[in-house]
Design a protein around this motif. Structure first.
Motif, PDB file in Angstrom:
ATOM      1  N   VAL A 137      34.111  33.361  39.381  1.00 48.61           N
ATOM      2  CA  VAL A 137      34.270  34.815  39.338  1.00 48.61           C
ATOM      3  C   VAL A 137      33.322  35.391  38.312  1.00 48.61           C
ATOM      4  O   VAL A 137      32.706  34.661  37.532  1.00 48.61           O
ATOM      5  N   PRO A 138      33.145  36.723  38.279  1.00 45.83           N
ATOM      6  CA  PRO A 138      32.210  37.323  37.330  1.00 45.83           C
ATOM      7  C   PRO A 138      32.518  36.942  35.891  1.00 45.83           C
ATOM      8  O   PRO A 138      33.622  36.557  35.539  1.00 45.83           O
ATOM      9  N   ALA A 139      31.508  37.089  35.046  1.00 48.87           N
ATOM     10  CA  ALA A 139      31.649  36.718  33.636  1.00 48.87           C
ATOM     11  C   ALA A 139      32.807  37.469  33.003  1.00 48.87           C
ATOM     12  O   ALA A 139      33.144  38.584  33.382  1.00 48.87           O
ATOM     13  N   ALA A 140      33.407  36.819  31.994  1.00 52.21           N
ATOM     14  CA  ALA A 140      34.592  37.393  31.348  1.00 52.21           C
ATOM     15  C   ALA A 140      34.325  38.773  30.767  1.00 52.21           C
ATOM     16  O   ALA A 140      35.172  39.666  30.835  1.00 52.21           O
ATOM     17  N   ARG A 141      33.154  38.980  30.190  1.00 56.97           N
ATOM     18  CA  ARG A 141      32.854  40.289  29.603  1.00 56.97           C
ATOM     19  C   ARG A 141      32.872  41.389  30.664  1.00 56.97           C
ATOM     20  O   ARG A 141      33.279  42.518  30.389  1.00 56.97           O
ATOM     21  N   ARG A 172      34.692  41.225  33.396  1.00 57.32           N
ATOM     22  CA  ARG A 172      36.070  41.354  33.884  1.00 57.32           C
ATOM     23  C   ARG A 172      36.906  42.267  32.994  1.00 57.32           C
ATOM     24  O   ARG A 172      37.785  42.971  33.476  1.00 57.32           O
ATOM     25  N   ILE A 173      36.650  42.248  31.707  1.00 56.28           N
ATOM     26  CA  ILE A 173      37.479  43.062  30.817  1.00 56.28           C
ATOM     27  C   ILE A 173      37.039  44.521  30.774  1.00 56.28           C
ATOM     28  O   ILE A 173      37.703  45.351  30.147  1.00 56.28           O
ATOM     29  N   GLU A 174      35.940  44.852  31.443  1.00 56.17           N
ATOM     30  CA  GLU A 174      35.481  46.242  31.449  1.00 56.17           C
ATOM     31  C   GLU A 174      36.489  47.168  32.105  1.00 56.17           C
ATOM     32  O   GLU A 174      36.526  48.366  31.811  1.00 56.17           O
ATOM     33  N   SER A 175      37.313  46.628  32.996  1.00 53.02           N
ATOM     34  CA  SER A 175      38.302  47.456  33.688  1.00 53.02           C
ATOM     35  C   SER A 175      39.510  47.782  32.809  1.00 53.02           C
ATOM     36  O   SER A 175      40.336  48.618  33.170  1.00 53.02           O
ATOM     37  N   LEU A 176      39.615  47.111  31.660  1.00 47.86           N
ATOM     38  CA  LEU A 176      40.764  47.317  30.781  1.00 47.86           C
ATOM     39  C   LEU A 176      40.569  48.533  29.878  1.00 47.86           C
ATOM     40  O   LEU A 176      39.452  48.859  29.489  1.00 47.86           O
ATOM     41  N   THR A 177      41.666  49.175  29.535  1.00 46.25           N
ATOM     42  CA  THR A 177      41.614  50.261  28.556  1.00 46.25           C
ATOM     43  C   THR A 177      41.456  49.651  27.161  1.00 46.25           C
ATOM     44  O   THR A 177      41.607  48.444  26.968  1.00 46.25           O
ATOM     45  N   GLU A 178      41.158  50.495  26.201  1.00 44.26           N
ATOM     46  CA  GLU A 178      40.984  50.002  24.831  1.00 44.26           C
ATOM     47  C   GLU A 178      42.260  49.331  24.325  1.00 44.26           C
ATOM     48  O   GLU A 178      42.221  48.275  23.684  1.00 44.26           O
ATOM     49  N   VAL A 207      48.120  31.952  29.587  1.00 42.25           N
ATOM     50  CA  VAL A 207      47.079  30.985  29.261  1.00 42.25           C
ATOM     51  C   VAL A 207      45.758  31.390  29.904  1.00 42.25           C
ATOM     52  O   VAL A 207      44.702  31.370  29.268  1.00 42.25           O
ATOM     53  N   GLN A 208      45.793  31.779  31.177  1.00 40.37           N
ATOM     54  CA  GLN A 208      44.566  32.234  31.835  1.00 40.37           C
ATOM     55  C   GLN A 208      44.021  33.478  31.162  1.00 40.37           C
ATOM     56  O   GLN A 208      42.808  33.621  30.984  1.00 40.37           O
ATOM     57  N   ALA A 209      44.909  34.387  30.784  1.00 35.87           N
ATOM     58  CA  ALA A 209      44.468  35.602  30.087  1.00 35.87           C
ATOM     59  C   ALA A 209      43.837  35.242  28.748  1.00 35.87           C
ATOM     60  O   ALA A 209      42.818  35.825  28.346  1.00 35.87           O
ATOM     61  N   ALA A 210      44.427  34.275  28.037  1.00 33.42           N
ATOM     62  CA  ALA A 210      43.889  33.855  26.746  1.00 33.42           C
ATOM     63  C   ALA A 210      42.503  33.256  26.895  1.00 33.42           C
ATOM     64  O   ALA A 210      41.626  33.450  26.044  1.00 33.42           O
ATOM     65  N   ILE A 211      42.288  32.524  27.984  1.00 31.93           N
ATOM     66  CA  ILE A 211      40.967  31.938  28.245  1.00 31.93           C
ATOM     67  C   ILE A 211      39.923  33.037  28.402  1.00 31.93           C
ATOM     68  O   ILE A 211      38.821  32.981  27.844  1.00 31.93           O
ATOM     69  N   ILE A 212      40.277  34.082  29.165  1.00 32.17           N
ATOM     70  CA  ILE A 212      39.338  35.184  29.358  1.00 32.17           C
ATOM     71  C   ILE A 212      39.077  35.899  28.043  1.00 32.17           C
ATOM     72  O   ILE A 212      37.924  36.274  27.729  1.00 32.17           O
ATOM     73  N   ALA A 213      40.109  36.070  27.223  1.00 36.49           N
ATOM     74  CA  ALA A 213      39.928  36.713  25.923  1.00 36.49           C
ATOM     75  C   ALA A 213      38.942  35.910  25.083  1.00 36.49           C
ATOM     76  O   ALA A 213      38.059  36.478  24.422  1.00 36.49           O
ATOM     77  N   TYR A 214      39.078  34.593  25.114  1.00 34.80           N
ATOM     78  CA  TYR A 214      38.174  33.712  24.353  1.00 34.80           C
ATOM     79  C   TYR A 214      36.753  33.823  24.885  1.00 34.80           C
ATOM     80  O   TYR A 214      35.790  33.999  24.116  1.00 34.80           O
ATOM     81  N   GLU A 215      36.604  33.714  26.193  1.00 30.77           N
ATOM     82  CA  GLU A 215      35.276  33.752  26.794  1.00 30.77           C
ATOM     83  C   GLU A 215      34.586  35.108  26.587  1.00 30.77           C
ATOM     84  O   GLU A 215      33.364  35.179  26.493  1.00 30.77           O
ATOM     85  N   ALA A 216      35.381  36.175  26.516  1.00 31.91           N
ATOM     86  CA  ALA A 216      34.808  37.504  26.350  1.00 31.91           C
ATOM     87  C   ALA A 216      34.516  37.834  24.889  1.00 31.91           C
ATOM     88  O   ALA A 216      33.992  38.897  24.575  1.00 31.91           O
TER      89      ALA A 216
END
Length: 215
Positions: free
Chosen positions: A144-148, A150-156, A202-211
């Motif tokens: 899937v697209p890079a973690a950075r 993916r998190i663009e859709s999130l609010t602050e 856990v999956q969310a934590a992985i994305i947080a780390y990668e981003a």
């Protein structure tokens, strides 16, 4: 009191884990099982806050037992006891809602910390295996697209919550840090999981780390 179900097919391992958990006066082992099938039935009977399961067990392995427990008794958090060389199990467990991984040969303090974290709704990865789990998770998410992105859709605010999930904080701790009630934290997490297309912390934590949201 945190009621715990302990499942491992080796009696000596169970005795050792039970002894470690007994050092914490707020943790109580309410039932023990020697295989995955009995673990599921005992969770249904006792409804513990945490089920601590060995990955490899007869009749029903720990992962399959964990999946059944999550389906039948979703309020019970499932933590896997693992050893090195079980990458296939870890990859599968990442997608099945398990609350953490603890290394059997790890520091006894990690066992207590992992049980406490799971009981509070947080994900916990033994520090010794955390890097490996992150590497496996990153590889699993590489399609899937890079973690950075993916998190663009999130609010602050959602990014703030995600960063704290990545740091291993429970819902209550996140609420205290951000001055939110726990119900609001849960609502943010539901939204974050949907936006990121993940199934668990856990999956969310992985994305947080990668981003780069966590150190």
């Amino acid at each position: 009191m945190i009621p715990v179900l302990l499942a491992d097919d080796e009696a000596m391992i169970r005795a050792g884990v039970r002894a470690i958990l007994a050092a914490d006066p707020e943790i109580e082992v309410v039932a023990e099982a020697a295989d995955g099938r009995d673990a599921v039935e005992l969770v249904r009977a006792h409804r513990p806050r945490v089920a601590l399961l060995d990955i490899r067990m007869p009749r029903l392995d720990g992962l399959a037992a964990g999946v059944e427990i999550r389906r039948l008794v979703p309020e019970t958090a499932v933590v896997m006891l693992t050893t090195f060389g079980e990458d296939d199990y870890i990859v599968r467990a990442l997608g099945e809602g398990m609350s953490g991984f603890l290394l059997k040969s790890g520091d006894p303090r990690e066992l207590i910390a992992g049980v406490r974290a799971a009981a509070e709704g947080a994900a916990y990865l033994s520090p010794v295996v955390a890097r490996r789990v992150i590497e496996l998770g990153a590889g699993m998410l590489a399609r899937v697209p890079a973690a950075r992105e993916r998190i663009e859709s999130l609010t602050e605010r959602e990014r703030e919550v995600l960063a704290l999930v990545g740091a291993g904080l429970s819902n209550a701790e996140i609420g205290q840090r951000l001055f939110l009630v726990e119900g609001t934290v849960k609502s943010y997490l539901s939204s974050i999981f949907i936006r990121l297309g993940v199934r668990n912390r856990v999956q969310a934590a992985i994305i947080a780390y990668e981003a780069g949201l966590t150190a």
